[in-house]
Design an enzyme around this catalytic site. Structure first.
Site, PDB file in Angstrom:
ATOM      1  N   ASP A   9       0.818  -1.210   0.000  1.00 45.85           N
ATOM      2  CA  ASP A   9       0.000   0.000   0.000  1.00 45.85           C
ATOM      3  C   ASP A   9       0.853   1.261   0.000  1.00 45.85           C
ATOM      4  O   ASP A   9       0.509   2.257  -0.635  1.00 45.85           O
ATOM      5  CB  ASP A   9      -0.914   0.006   1.229  1.00 45.85           C
ATOM      6  CG  ASP A   9      -1.981  -1.081   1.163  1.00 45.85           C
ATOM      7  OD1 ASP A   9      -2.362  -1.467   0.043  1.00 45.85           O
ATOM      8  OD2 ASP A   9      -2.426  -1.537   2.226  1.00 45.85           O
ATOM      9  N   GLY A  10       1.978   1.237   0.715  1.00 46.54           N
ATOM     10  CA  GLY A  10       2.836   2.415   0.776  1.00 46.54           C
ATOM     11  C   GLY A  10       3.442   2.754  -0.575  1.00 46.54           C
ATOM     12  O   GLY A  10       3.506   3.926  -0.963  1.00 46.54           O
ATOM     13  N   THR A  19       2.536  -6.081   3.193  1.00 40.64           N
ATOM     14  CA  THR A  19       2.036  -6.828   4.346  1.00 40.64           C
ATOM     15  C   THR A  19       0.548  -6.589   4.599  1.00 40.64           C
ATOM     16  O   THR A  19      -0.108  -7.409   5.232  1.00 40.64           O
ATOM     17  CB  THR A  19       2.828  -6.459   5.609  1.00 40.64           C
ATOM     18  OG1 THR A  19       2.799  -5.045   5.783  1.00 40.64           O
ATOM     19  CG2 THR A  19       4.269  -6.912   5.497  1.00 40.64           C
ATOM     20  N   ARG A  49     -17.154   2.831  -0.357  1.00 40.58           N
ATOM     21  CA  ARG A  49     -17.064   2.456  -1.766  1.00 40.58           C
ATOM     22  C   ARG A  49     -16.045   3.382  -2.422  1.00 40.58           C
ATOM     23  O   ARG A  49     -15.979   4.568  -2.119  1.00 40.58           O
ATOM     24  CB  ARG A  49     -18.425   2.547  -2.455  1.00 40.58           C
ATOM     25  CG  ARG A  49     -19.467   1.623  -1.825  1.00 40.58           C
ATOM     26  CD  ARG A  49     -20.807   1.705  -2.525  1.00 40.58           C
ATOM     27  NE  ARG A  49     -20.765   1.152  -3.866  1.00 40.58           N
ATOM     28  CZ  ARG A  49     -20.893  -0.152  -4.148  1.00 40.58           C
ATOM     29  NH1 ARG A  49     -21.074  -1.028  -3.170  1.00 40.58           N
ATOM     30  NH2 ARG A  49     -20.852  -0.587  -5.382  1.00 40.58           N
ATOM     31  N   LEU A  71     -17.590  10.026  -2.262  1.00 43.63           N
ATOM     32  CA  LEU A  71     -17.719  10.329  -0.843  1.00 43.63           C
ATOM     33  C   LEU A  71     -16.744   9.485  -0.034  1.00 43.63           C
ATOM     34  O   LEU A  71     -16.381   8.372  -0.438  1.00 43.63           O
ATOM     35  CB  LEU A  71     -19.144  10.059  -0.345  1.00 43.63           C
ATOM     36  CG  LEU A  71     -20.265  10.894  -0.957  1.00 43.63           C
ATOM     37  CD1 LEU A  71     -21.620  10.352  -0.501  1.00 43.63           C
ATOM     38  CD2 LEU A  71     -20.124  12.362  -0.575  1.00 43.63           C
ATOM     39  N   GLU A 101       1.358   5.081   6.092  1.00 46.67           N
ATOM     40  CA  GLU A 101       2.516   5.926   6.354  1.00 46.67           C
ATOM     41  C   GLU A 101       2.209   6.856   7.525  1.00 46.67           C
ATOM     42  O   GLU A 101       1.197   7.568   7.512  1.00 46.67           O
ATOM     43  CB  GLU A 101       2.866   6.745   5.112  1.00 46.67           C
ATOM     44  CG  GLU A 101       3.176   5.896   3.882  1.00 46.67           C
ATOM     45  CD  GLU A 101       4.394   5.015   4.077  1.00 46.67           C
ATOM     46  OE1 GLU A 101       5.424   5.515   4.554  1.00 46.67           O
ATOM     47  OE2 GLU A 101       4.304   3.807   3.776  1.00 46.67           O
TER      48      GLU A 101
END
Length: 300
Positions: free
Chosen positions: A62-63, A90, A212, A217, A271
């Site tokens: 993700d980072g 991870t 979502r 939003l 992060e």
């Protein structure tokens, strides 16, 4: 045939040579692919600049994905390049929300052959972006506690950090405003505040279970569960995604979220940052694109 740039983050949690070789072979089978190796996300701008005509496929967590989208925004290329994701981190929370396969070979096929899925992002008043989620309070303390546990517990490190932080943390006086509505007034202590574009944090903890990724939003969850038993119950229900029904938890949705308070630390897409005194996030609808299997092109 698509032209791809496979960006390998050597520091990502599962980026061993065998997995990388398998992914590169699958990408090369279905698309014109070149490889760029980086030691950390700081190498992304140079890799993208060297191959401006190729769509980036990030092999990382993700980072790394966060930083890639951030760099594309800085280069004015969010709407130009379609991103591919091979989730080798991870947590892989955005991949889970989108249904991106966690199997590297299957993810590579989706990156090479999938369709572009427009996605929202959050942009803050300092120019930073969030693709999945940002949170403050006990979740930040959990992430800080989990960091040294990752080499041993891997995706379960956040769960371990959450237990430790839940015992220690008493909450902080936060003010939270969503589209001008005051959700927390800054006088009452808040255990945790979360803003979700995606559904989960920390490798599957469903902080904003109804979020979502393409609706314009963000889902906002504020927990006032600061008593000892309330904290324990909140932690259990949070892991189950059932915390938003509790009376001491407020869940709302909006496009502009302001959080302020004393010496705030925050976690944005895994992060850690801060301390800050306040920050505002605004949803940018359908601002970037990620390649997904056709079956996932309009769901999460």
């Amino acid at each position: 045939m698509r032209r791809l740039l496979a960006i390998v983050n050597s520091a990502a949690g599962s980026a061993d040579d065998e997995v990388v070789s398998e992914v590169l072979a699958v990408l090369g089978e279905h698309a014109d692919t070149v490889e760029a190796r980086i030691a950390d996300p700081a190498g992304l701008p140079a890799a993208l600049a060297e191959h401006p005509e190729r769509d980036p496929v990030v092999l990382g967590g993700d980072g790394t994905l966060h930083r890639l989208v951030e760099v594309l925004a800085e280069r004015g290329e969010l709407g130009v390049r379609t991103v591919g994701l091979i989730p080798l981190g991870t947590g892989n929370d955005l991949a889970r929300a989108l249904g991106v396969p966690l199997d590297p070979a299957e993810a590579a096929r989706a990156a090479a052959l999938g369709v572009p899925r427009p996605l929202d992002l959050l942009r803050d008043d300092e120019g930073g972006i969030v693709v999945n989620a940002v949170h403050l309070g006990v979740g930040v303390e959990a992430a800080r506690t989990a960091t040294p546990l990752k080499p041993v517990l891997r995706r379960f490190a956040y769960a371990g950090g959450s237990v430790i932080a839940g015992v220690r943390t008493k909450g902080v006086p936060l003010r939270v405003e969503v589209d001008g509505r005051v959700v927390a007034d800054g006088r009452r202590r808040v255990l945790m505040a979360g803003i979700g574009n995606g559904r989960s944090i920390g490798g599957g903890t469903p902080l904003t279970p109804d979020a979502r990724l393409s609706d314009g939003l963000a889902d906002v969850v504020v927990s006032f569960a600061t008593g000892p038993l309330q904290r324990l119950l909140y932690g259990v229900l949070l892991r189950l995604g059932r915390h938003t029904g509790r009376p001491e938890v407020t869940a709302v949705r909006g496009a502009r979220i302001r959080v302020s308070g004393p010496a705030l630390h925050l976690n944005a897409d895994g992060e850690l940052a801060g301390p800050i005194s306040g920050r505002t996030w605004t949803v940018e609808a359908r601002a970037w694109r990620l390649a997904v299997n056709r079956a996932q092109s309009g769901t999460a």
